[in-house]
Design a protein around this motif. Structure first.
Motif, short mmCIF file in Angstrom:
data_model
loop_
_atom_site.label_atom_id
_atom_site.label_comp_id
_atom_site.label_asym_id
_atom_site.label_seq_id
_atom_site.Cartn_x
_atom_site.Cartn_y
_atom_site.Cartn_z
N GLU A 427 -6.40 -10.83 0.58
CA GLU A 427 -7.70 -10.60 1.20
C GLU A 427 -7.72 -10.83 2.70
O GLU A 427 -8.73 -10.58 3.34
CB GLU A 427 -8.76 -11.50 0.53
N HIS A 428 -6.63 -11.30 3.29
CA HIS A 428 -6.63 -11.58 4.73
C HIS A 428 -6.11 -10.41 5.55
O HIS A 428 -6.27 -10.40 6.77
CB HIS A 428 -5.78 -12.82 5.03
N GLY A 429 -5.45 -9.46 4.93
CA GLY A 429 -4.93 -8.32 5.66
C GLY A 429 -3.50 -8.55 6.14
O GLY A 429 -2.81 -9.49 5.74
N ILE A 430 -3.07 -7.66 7.05
CA ILE A 430 -1.70 -7.68 7.56
C ILE A 430 -1.67 -8.14 9.01
O ILE A 430 -0.92 -9.03 9.38
CB ILE A 430 -1.06 -6.28 7.44
N GLY A 431 -2.50 -7.53 9.85
CA GLY A 431 -2.56 -7.91 11.26
C GLY A 431 -1.21 -7.86 11.93
O GLY A 431 -0.39 -6.96 11.71
N GLN A 432 -0.96 -8.86 12.80
CA GLN A 432 0.35 -9.02 13.42
C GLN A 432 1.27 -9.84 12.54
O GLN A 432 2.48 -9.67 12.55
CB GLN A 432 0.21 -9.74 14.77
N LEU A 438 5.56 -6.28 5.61
CA LEU A 438 5.09 -5.12 4.87
C LEU A 438 6.21 -4.11 4.64
O LEU A 438 6.32 -3.50 3.57
CB LEU A 438 3.93 -4.46 5.63
N LEU A 439 7.06 -3.95 5.65
CA LEU A 439 8.16 -2.99 5.54
C LEU A 439 9.16 -3.39 4.46
O LEU A 439 9.82 -2.53 3.87
CB LEU A 439 8.88 -2.88 6.89
N VAL A 445 8.10 5.51 0.77
CA VAL A 445 7.09 6.55 0.53
C VAL A 445 5.71 6.05 0.94
O VAL A 445 4.94 6.76 1.61
CB VAL A 445 7.11 6.99 -0.95
N GLU A 446 5.37 4.83 0.53
CA GLU A 446 4.06 4.27 0.89
C GLU A 446 3.90 4.12 2.39
O GLU A 446 2.85 4.44 2.96
CB GLU A 446 3.86 2.91 0.21
N ILE A 447 4.94 3.59 3.04
CA ILE A 447 4.87 3.40 4.48
C ILE A 447 4.69 4.73 5.20
O ILE A 447 3.87 4.85 6.13
CB ILE A 447 6.14 2.68 4.99
N GLU A 448 5.41 5.75 4.78
CA GLU A 448 5.30 7.05 5.44
C GLU A 448 3.93 7.67 5.19
O GLU A 448 3.38 8.34 6.08
CB GLU A 448 6.41 7.99 4.98
N ASN A 464 -6.14 -0.23 17.88
CA ASN A 464 -5.58 -1.52 17.46
C ASN A 464 -4.07 -1.44 17.23
O ASN A 464 -3.56 -1.75 16.13
CB ASN A 464 -6.27 -2.01 16.17
N PRO A 465 -3.33 -1.06 18.25
CA PRO A 465 -1.88 -0.90 18.09
C PRO A 465 -1.20 -2.21 17.77
O PRO A 465 -1.64 -3.30 18.17
CB PRO A 465 -1.44 -0.36 19.46
N GLY A 466 -0.10 -2.11 17.03
CA GLY A 466 0.68 -3.30 16.69
C GLY A 466 0.16 -4.05 15.49
O GLY A 466 0.69 -5.11 15.14
N LYS A 467 -0.88 -3.52 14.84
CA LYS A 467 -1.43 -4.16 13.65
C LYS A 467 -1.14 -3.25 12.44
O LYS A 467 -1.17 -2.02 12.55
CB LYS A 467 -2.94 -4.35 13.78
N VAL A 468 -0.84 -3.85 11.33
CA VAL A 468 -0.55 -3.20 10.05
C VAL A 468 0.77 -2.44 10.13
O VAL A 468 1.73 -2.74 9.41
CB VAL A 468 -1.69 -2.26 9.57
N LEU A 469 0.84 -1.40 10.98
CA LEU A 469 2.06 -0.58 11.11
C LEU A 469 2.66 -0.74 12.50
O LEU A 469 1.94 -0.94 13.47
CB LEU A 469 1.73 0.89 10.84
#
Length: 469
Positions: A427-432, A438-439, A445-448, A464-469
């Protein structure tokens, strides 16, 4: 010169006083709640309307300047903090705090992104309705951030997380266009359900500016109890018994370790209800019709049976709203107590409920073997399989040095979560914080697929660059 021109454009859009440029004025917007991340920015812009947000985004897009959307700045993963490069503009939604409408007959409210969650809860209650999204930061977090991280909280067991509570969204896209999806419909089968792209995307695909949220009838009766138990395995068994007895009336089932409770007792004044010492604890809440007394009696009967058969060691059944509030304070102040105690390595994981006991037993053993001085603080939402599983040392002054071991700690915890078919972020997310993790655990397939969506909606990569991906 480009930055100066951009600042002047922002001033024309929102007013000079709503463009923060000094270090002192920006400081609170450049540090995350936990103090783990600190960034830099060209400025902080505070628009008041959706049209102003769109104008700010268009200006940034034309200048090729990154944007970091920010709500109450309560992120635990650094999702709302810019990087240290100083090239970004922080777009604060805090002034977009208007409750646009409440529709009791449709059981919905339409609120802007900057509305504080607790304010929306109170407005719903005044209209005789319940907004069930509830979490420890509700006095300061904002609904836009809640949706951007797909917040969960203590009542997911009955009502679902933020995604399940959202019927419609208004979003400013990275191009500066406005998507008006503010529909209060429970059935709308007209193609892709676009709102789900933005819920949980942490502002990487657009800026949520308003939402239509589900409301529910206020519960007529509430019964709250704190149970002393021996282990997470007992907790899972009790959860099944509670669900069999009360069905959907069981709204919360929270697991708390004695270590977590000890931090609250140490650091939060007055948080000392008479609960028994025990390795583990369970906080439960039942909501239903009828009256409080009858519901308490029914819960008390189950607790008496559990005491007689030895399933629980002791129980405190709240006999007033104030007593219930004090029990909840023990649970809700764990995060604040941890912050006072010092830095820690935090994990927000979810697992199949049946596998939670195995996870706790195996992870505790592996971490204790690798780090003999480790202290593990475990608590969370047993009813939906979400544990907050945090590590530090018993000596608070050594925590900063312990943080250097975070990659090794993460590998132990996250590899086991993955093995048990769980998730590294509930529930907190990925963020930085978990971007690289995550990778490791998502398939290529999911990442792409996620990157493809990002490229289509945000081709310049400014949101919001640099977050999640």
């Amino acid at each position: 010169m480009k930055n100066a021109n951009l600042i002047r454009m922002f001033a024309d859009i929102v007013g000079t006083e709503q463009v923060l440029t000094s270090a002192a004025a920006m400081s609170a917007h450049l540090t995350d709640w936990r103090g783990r991340y600190r960034g830099a920015a060209i400025c902080v812009v505070r628009p008041r309307t959706t049209a102003a947000v769109a104008a700010v985004v268009r200006a940034c897009a034309q200048a090729g300047v990154p944007m970091v959307p920010q709500g109450g700045n309560t992120s635990l993963c650094g999702a709302a903090t810019p990087d240290a490069g100083g090239r970004a503009v922080v777009v604060s939604l805090s002034r977009m705090n208007r409750l646009r409408a409440i529709d009791p007959a449709n059981n919905t409210m339409t609120a802007e992104a900057g509305c504080v969650l607790q304010t929306l809860q109170e407005a719903a209650a005044e209209a005789g309705r319940l907004l069930p999204l509830s979490l420890a930061a509700e006095g300061s977090c904002q609904i836009g951030g809640n949706l951007s991280t797909n917040a969960g909280g203590v009542q997911v067991l009955r009502y679902g997380n933020a995604r399940e509570l959202t019927l419609g969204l208004e979003v400013v896209l990275p191009s500066g266009e406005i998507w008006d999806g503010l529909r209060g419909l429970r059935k709308d089968n007209t193609g892709y359900d676009l709102k789900h792209l933005f819920i949980g995307a942490e502002g990487t695909l657009g800026i949520i500016t308003a939402a239509v949220l589900k409301l529910f009838p206020l519960p007529l009766a509430v019964a709250t109890a704190w149970l002393a138990i021996e282990s997470p395995a007992v907790a899972v068994r009790l959860l099944g018994e509670l669900q069999a007895r009360f069905g959907p009336a069981l709204t919360a089932c929270e697991l708390v370790s004695d270590v977590a409770l000890g931090l609250v007792r140490r650091h939060i004044p007055g948080a000392h209800p008479a609960v028994s010492a025990s390795p583990w604890h369970l906080l439960i809440e039942i909501c239903g019709g009828g009256n409080d007394g009858a519901l308490r009696d029914e819960l008390g009967l189950l607790l008496a049976e559990s005491l007689d058969c030895g399933s629980i060691k002791d129980a405190v059944l709240a006999h007033s709203g104030e007593q219930a509030k004090r029990l909840w304070a023990l649970r809700e102040n764990i995060g604040e107590a941890q912050k006072i105690e010092g830095l820690s390595i935090k994990h927000d994981v979810s697992l199949p409920i049946s596998r939670l006991p195995e996870f706790v037993e195996r992870a505790d053993r592996a971490l204790a073997t690798a780090f003999p001085e480790i202290r593990i603080v475990t608590f969370g939402h047993l009813g939906d399989g979400n544990l907050h599983y945090n590590q530090s040392t018993s000596a608070a002054g050594e925590n900063a040095a312990f943080l250097a071991a975070q990659p090794k700690v993460n590998r132990i915890v996250h590899d086991l979560v993955h093995e048990l078919s769980g998730s590294i972020s509930a529930e907190h997310g990925i963020g930085q914080l978990k971007r690289e993790e995550l990778l490791r655990y998502k398939s290529p397939v999911e990442i792409e697929m996620m990157r493809a969506i990002k490229r289509v909606l945000d081709p310049q990569g400014l949101m919001n660059p640099g977050k999640v991906l």
